[in-house]
Scaffold this motif. Structure first.
Motif, PDB file in Angstrom:
ATOM      1  N   ASN A 175     -31.843  -9.509 -38.545  1.00  0.00           N
ATOM      2  CA  ASN A 175     -33.158  -9.025 -38.120  1.00  0.00           C
ATOM      3  C   ASN A 175     -32.967  -7.890 -37.132  1.00  0.00           C
ATOM      4  O   ASN A 175     -32.018  -7.896 -36.344  1.00  0.00           O
ATOM      5  CB  ASN A 175     -33.963 -10.133 -37.436  1.00  0.00           C
ATOM      6  CG  ASN A 175     -34.342 -11.223 -38.394  1.00  0.00           C
ATOM      7  OD1 ASN A 175     -34.680 -10.969 -39.536  1.00  0.00           O
ATOM      8  ND2 ASN A 175     -34.266 -12.449 -37.926  1.00  0.00           N
ATOM      9  N   ALA A 176     -33.869  -6.928 -37.159  1.00  0.00           N
ATOM     10  CA  ALA A 176     -33.845  -5.833 -36.196  1.00  0.00           C
ATOM     11  C   ALA A 176     -35.211  -5.739 -35.527  1.00  0.00           C
ATOM     12  O   ALA A 176     -36.230  -5.634 -36.202  1.00  0.00           O
ATOM     13  CB  ALA A 176     -33.509  -4.520 -36.894  1.00  0.00           C
ATOM     14  N   VAL A 177     -35.232  -5.804 -34.217  1.00  0.00           N
ATOM     15  CA  VAL A 177     -36.468  -5.638 -33.460  1.00  0.00           C
ATOM     16  C   VAL A 177     -36.600  -4.159 -33.151  1.00  0.00           C
ATOM     17  O   VAL A 177     -35.715  -3.557 -32.560  1.00  0.00           O
ATOM     18  CB  VAL A 177     -36.442  -6.468 -32.155  1.00  0.00           C
ATOM     19  CG1 VAL A 177     -37.708  -6.241 -31.355  1.00  0.00           C
ATOM     20  CG2 VAL A 177     -36.255  -7.935 -32.474  1.00  0.00           C
ATOM     21  N   ASN A 178     -37.702  -3.577 -33.573  1.00  0.00           N
ATOM     22  CA  ASN A 178     -37.887  -2.139 -33.477  1.00  0.00           C
ATOM     23  C   ASN A 178     -39.254  -1.839 -32.859  1.00  0.00           C
ATOM     24  O   ASN A 178     -40.185  -1.459 -33.558  1.00  0.00           O
ATOM     25  CB  ASN A 178     -37.794  -1.576 -34.898  1.00  0.00           C
ATOM     26  CG  ASN A 178     -37.313  -0.166 -34.935  1.00  0.00           C
ATOM     27  OD1 ASN A 178     -37.259   0.495 -33.923  1.00  0.00           O
ATOM     28  ND2 ASN A 178     -36.983   0.288 -36.119  1.00  0.00           N
ATOM     29  N   PRO A 179     -39.395  -2.014 -31.543  1.00  0.00           N
ATOM     30  CA  PRO A 179     -40.709  -1.871 -30.921  1.00  0.00           C
ATOM     31  C   PRO A 179     -41.188  -0.426 -30.847  1.00  0.00           C
ATOM     32  O   PRO A 179     -40.402   0.510 -30.957  1.00  0.00           O
ATOM     33  CB  PRO A 179     -40.499  -2.431 -29.514  1.00  0.00           C
ATOM     34  CG  PRO A 179     -39.062  -2.177 -29.243  1.00  0.00           C
ATOM     35  CD  PRO A 179     -38.361  -2.331 -30.570  1.00  0.00           C
ATOM     36  N   GLY A 180     -42.479  -0.277 -30.647  1.00  0.00           N
ATOM     37  CA  GLY A 180     -43.070   1.047 -30.453  1.00  0.00           C
ATOM     38  C   GLY A 180     -43.085   1.399 -28.980  1.00  0.00           C
ATOM     39  O   GLY A 180     -42.172   1.070 -28.224  1.00  0.00           O
ATOM     40  N   ILE A 181     -44.153   2.044 -28.540  1.00  0.00           N
ATOM     41  CA  ILE A 181     -44.274   2.457 -27.145  1.00  0.00           C
ATOM     42  C   ILE A 181     -44.690   1.248 -26.312  1.00  0.00           C
ATOM     43  O   ILE A 181     -45.711   0.622 -26.572  1.00  0.00           O
ATOM     44  CB  ILE A 181     -45.297   3.592 -27.002  1.00  0.00           C
ATOM     45  CG1 ILE A 181     -44.847   4.807 -27.817  1.00  0.00           C
ATOM     46  CG2 ILE A 181     -45.482   3.966 -25.541  1.00  0.00           C
ATOM     47  CD1 ILE A 181     -45.869   5.917 -27.878  1.00  0.00           C
TER      48      ILE A 181
END
Length: 76
Positions: free
Chosen positions: A25-31
């Motif tokens: 899994n990859a956590v890829n948050p925004g701003i």
């Protein structure tokens, strides 16, 4: 750019480790509204105006909160 590298790295490991039944899994948050983001918006002029301009580009029309990101990476 960093998000693309993260996504491609996760995809690479996902395809190679699926035979071992290992999930990637990859956590890829925004701003995210953090102290660092506040400094960035202040450096670019009026902080309130800069924040409003940023949020118009986000589908939910708001910045994320740090506590929201914590729960994404916790295994349930």
């Amino acid at each position: 750019m960093v998000r693309c590298v993260l996504d491609e790295t996760a995809n690479h490991y996902m395809f190679n480790l699926v035979v071992l039944l290992i999930r990637i899994n990859a956590v890829n948050p925004g701003i995210i509204n953090t102290d660092m983001m506040a400094r960035i918006t202040e450096e670019n002029g009026d902080a309130e105006t800069a924040s409003q301009q940023l949020t118009t580009m986000i589908p939910m029309e708001r910045m994320g909160k740090p506590e929201e990101e914590t729960f994404k990476s916790v295994k349930r």
